[in-house]
Scaffold this motif. Structure first.
Motif, PDB file in Angstrom:
ATOM      1  N   GLU A  99      19.439   5.952  17.953  1.00  0.00           N
ATOM      2  CA  GLU A  99      20.538   6.359  18.831  1.00  0.00           C
ATOM      3  C   GLU A  99      20.265   7.779  19.298  1.00  0.00           C
ATOM      4  N   ILE A 100      20.406   7.992  20.603  1.00  0.00           N
ATOM      5  CA  ILE A 100      20.086   9.291  21.212  1.00  0.00           C
ATOM      6  C   ILE A 100      21.384   9.968  21.655  1.00  0.00           C
ATOM      7  N   TYR A 101      21.477  11.254  21.406  1.00  0.00           N
ATOM      8  CA  TYR A 101      22.698  11.993  21.717  1.00  0.00           C
ATOM      9  C   TYR A 101      22.388  13.297  22.453  1.00  0.00           C
ATOM     10  N   LEU A 102      23.317  13.695  23.330  1.00  0.00           N
ATOM     11  CA  LEU A 102      23.331  15.044  23.894  1.00  0.00           C
ATOM     12  C   LEU A 102      24.550  15.762  23.333  1.00  0.00           C
ATOM     13  N   SER A 103      24.418  17.056  23.106  1.00  0.00           N
ATOM     14  CA  SER A 103      25.484  17.795  22.443  1.00  0.00           C
ATOM     15  C   SER A 103      26.663  18.084  23.369  1.00  0.00           C
ATOM     16  N   ASN A 104      27.801  18.339  22.752  1.00  0.00           N
ATOM     17  CA  ASN A 104      28.967  18.883  23.439  1.00  0.00           C
ATOM     18  C   ASN A 104      28.995  20.369  23.120  1.00  0.00           C
ATOM     19  N   THR A 105      28.937  21.191  24.158  1.00  0.00           N
ATOM     20  CA  THR A 105      28.778  22.616  23.936  1.00  0.00           C
ATOM     21  C   THR A 105      29.682  23.401  24.874  1.00  0.00           C
ATOM     22  N   THR A 106      29.784  24.699  24.654  1.00  0.00           N
ATOM     23  CA  THR A 106      30.595  25.556  25.527  1.00  0.00           C
ATOM     24  C   THR A 106      29.765  26.760  25.961  1.00  0.00           C
ATOM     25  N   ALA A 107      30.157  27.334  27.090  1.00  0.00           N
ATOM     26  CA  ALA A 107      29.523  28.558  27.587  1.00  0.00           C
ATOM     27  C   ALA A 107      30.474  29.221  28.568  1.00  0.00           C
ATOM     28  N   LYS A 108      30.317  30.515  28.737  1.00  0.00           N
ATOM     29  CA  LYS A 108      31.118  31.225  29.724  1.00  0.00           C
ATOM     30  C   LYS A 108      30.458  31.100  31.098  1.00  0.00           C
ATOM     31  N   ALA A 109      31.233  31.338  32.157  1.00  0.00           N
ATOM     32  CA  ALA A 109      30.688  31.349  33.515  1.00  0.00           C
ATOM     33  C   ALA A 109      29.532  32.348  33.572  1.00  0.00           C
ATOM     34  N   GLY A 110      28.427  31.921  34.192  1.00  0.00           N
ATOM     35  CA  GLY A 110      27.267  32.799  34.338  1.00  0.00           C
ATOM     36  C   GLY A 110      26.336  32.827  33.147  1.00  0.00           C
ATOM     37  N   GLU A 111      26.738  32.202  32.044  1.00  0.00           N
ATOM     38  CA  GLU A 111      25.907  32.202  30.834  1.00  0.00           C
ATOM     39  C   GLU A 111      24.992  30.985  30.776  1.00  0.00           C
ATOM     40  N   LEU A 112      24.063  31.022  29.816  1.00  0.00           N
ATOM     41  CA  LEU A 112      23.224  29.860  29.537  1.00  0.00           C
ATOM     42  C   LEU A 112      23.908  29.002  28.476  1.00  0.00           C
ATOM     43  N   ALA A 113      24.083  27.728  28.791  1.00  0.00           N
ATOM     44  CA  ALA A 113      24.620  26.777  27.814  1.00  0.00           C
ATOM     45  C   ALA A 113      23.461  26.154  27.055  1.00  0.00           C
ATOM     46  N   LYS A 114      23.603  26.052  25.744  1.00  0.00           N
ATOM     47  CA  LYS A 114      22.574  25.417  24.912  1.00  0.00           C
ATOM     48  C   LYS A 114      22.894  23.937  24.791  1.00  0.00           C
ATOM     49  N   VAL A 115      21.977  23.111  25.260  1.00  0.00           N
ATOM     50  CA  VAL A 115      22.170  21.658  25.253  1.00  0.00           C
ATOM     51  C   VAL A 115      21.094  21.031  24.371  1.00  0.00           C
ATOM     52  N   THR A 116      21.526  20.289  23.360  1.00  0.00           N
ATOM     53  CA  THR A 116      20.582  19.724  22.400  1.00  0.00           C
ATOM     54  C   THR A 116      20.513  18.206  22.513  1.00  0.00           C
ATOM     55  N   LEU A 117      19.271  17.708  22.565  1.00  0.00           N
ATOM     56  CA  LEU A 117      18.978  16.279  22.541  1.00  0.00           C
ATOM     57  C   LEU A 117      18.618  15.926  21.105  1.00  0.00           C
ATOM     58  N   SER A 118      19.256  14.905  20.548  1.00  0.00           N
ATOM     59  CA  SER A 118      18.976  14.557  19.149  1.00  0.00           C
ATOM     60  C   SER A 118      18.919  13.045  18.967  1.00  0.00           C
ATOM     61  N   VAL A 119      18.414  12.645  17.809  1.00  0.00           N
ATOM     62  CA  VAL A 119      18.263  11.216  17.506  1.00  0.00           C
ATOM     63  C   VAL A 119      18.685  10.953  16.066  1.00  0.00           C
ATOM     64  N   LYS A 120      19.220   9.767  15.834  1.00  0.00           N
ATOM     65  CA  LYS A 120      19.479   9.331  14.459  1.00  0.00           C
ATOM     66  C   LYS A 120      19.080   7.872  14.306  1.00  0.00           C
ATOM     67  N   ASN A 121      18.994   7.427  13.060  1.00  0.00           N
ATOM     68  CA  ASN A 121      18.567   6.041  12.721  1.00  0.00           C
ATOM     69  C   ASN A 121      17.128   5.757  13.130  1.00  0.00           C
ATOM     70  N   ALA A 122      16.285   6.783  13.149  1.00  0.00           N
ATOM     71  CA  ALA A 122      14.880   6.563  13.545  1.00  0.00           C
ATOM     72  C   ALA A 122      13.924   7.407  12.708  1.00  0.00           C
ATOM     73  N   ASP A 123      14.356   7.829  11.524  1.00  0.00           N
ATOM     74  CA  ASP A 123      13.551   8.759  10.722  1.00  0.00           C
ATOM     75  C   ASP A 123      12.194   8.151  10.351  1.00  0.00           C
ATOM     76  N   LEU A 124      11.124   8.828  10.763  1.00  0.00           N
ATOM     77  CA  LEU A 124       9.739   8.394  10.528  1.00  0.00           C
ATOM     78  C   LEU A 124       9.475   6.988  11.066  1.00  0.00           C
ATOM     79  N   GLN A 125      10.137   6.681  12.197  1.00  0.00           N
ATOM     80  CA  GLN A 125       9.973   5.355  12.810  1.00  0.00           C
ATOM     81  C   GLN A 125       9.485   5.438  14.254  1.00  0.00           C
ATOM     82  N   TRP A 126       9.355   6.648  14.818  1.00  0.00           N
ATOM     83  CA  TRP A 126       8.959   6.731  16.229  1.00  0.00           C
ATOM     84  C   TRP A 126       7.795   7.697  16.410  1.00  0.00           C
TER      85      TRP A 126
END
Length: 195
Positions: free
Chosen positions: A38-65
């Motif tokens: 299962e692939i996920y993108l994070s829910n994050t916050t940032a102020k106007a003009g700032e850089l938002a940190k967006v994380t791509l993650s995976v679960k249920n695939a440990d040492l399987q891909w």
């Protein structure tokens, strides 16, 4: 009434593929697995003009891909932080899931975007990584940085999702199509909320 699957109801399930019919078409002849990546993108916050940190993650695939190639979408008013503007290379931080990765790269899809992306006013980046075996782990794959517009209104929410191309992959050494099918039918979106 059958349970809602990510494949049939995008809004209720959180499944965030811009063109699920392309996924359906590619994998229609392969059976469904009971579980898988299962692939996920994070829910994050940032102020106007700032850089938002967006994380791509995976679960249920440990040492399987061992390989992935994923297109991530975001409103085109957001701009990815580039590490090499001449090459459209996007800056990213590797997560723990890539500890054993032999190569990783992220590019902005800057020109000649697919008409569907243009029509939906979506920017897009492509992230790919590979391992020498099924060494991809669970957890964070990569964190990207998207610049929020200077004039963004407090409370505005930007949706993050995916776009599927025939060549995209989330695969294992055995190259089992059903494994990839599970991943691409279980891709959940994220958000950036302006503080």
């Amino acid at each position: 009434k059958p349970p809602i699957t990510p494949f049939t109801n995008q809004a209720e399930s959180g499944y965030a593929m811009l063109n699920p019919e392309a996924v359906n078409e590619k994998f229609k002849d392969y059976p469904d697995l009971d579980s898988g990546p299962e692939i996920y993108l994070s829910n994050t916050t940032a102020k106007a003009g700032e850089l938002a940190k967006v994380t791509l993650s995976v679960k249920n695939a440990d040492l399987q891909w061992n390989m992935c190639g994923i297109h991530v979408t975001y409103p085109e008013v957001l701009k990815p932080e580039l590490s090499d503007p001449a090459e459209n290379r996007v800056r990213f931080d590797k997560g723990e899931a890539l500890e054993a990765a032999s190569a990783s790269i992220c590019m902005e899809w800057a020109e000649n975007r697919e008409p569907m992306l243009e029509k939906n006013k979506k920017g897009c980046l492509f992230f790919t990584t590979m391992f020498s075996d099924n060494q991809g782990m669970d957890g964070d794959i990569a964190t990207f940085y998207l610049k929020v517009p200077d004039n963004a209104q407090s409370g505005a929410v930007y949706d993050l999702g995916y776009f599927f191309l025939e060549t995209d992959m989330f695969s294992n050494m055995q190259n089992i199509p059903s494994f990839s099918k599970y991943a691409f039918t279980h891709m959940y979106g994220g958000t950036i909320t302006v503080e």
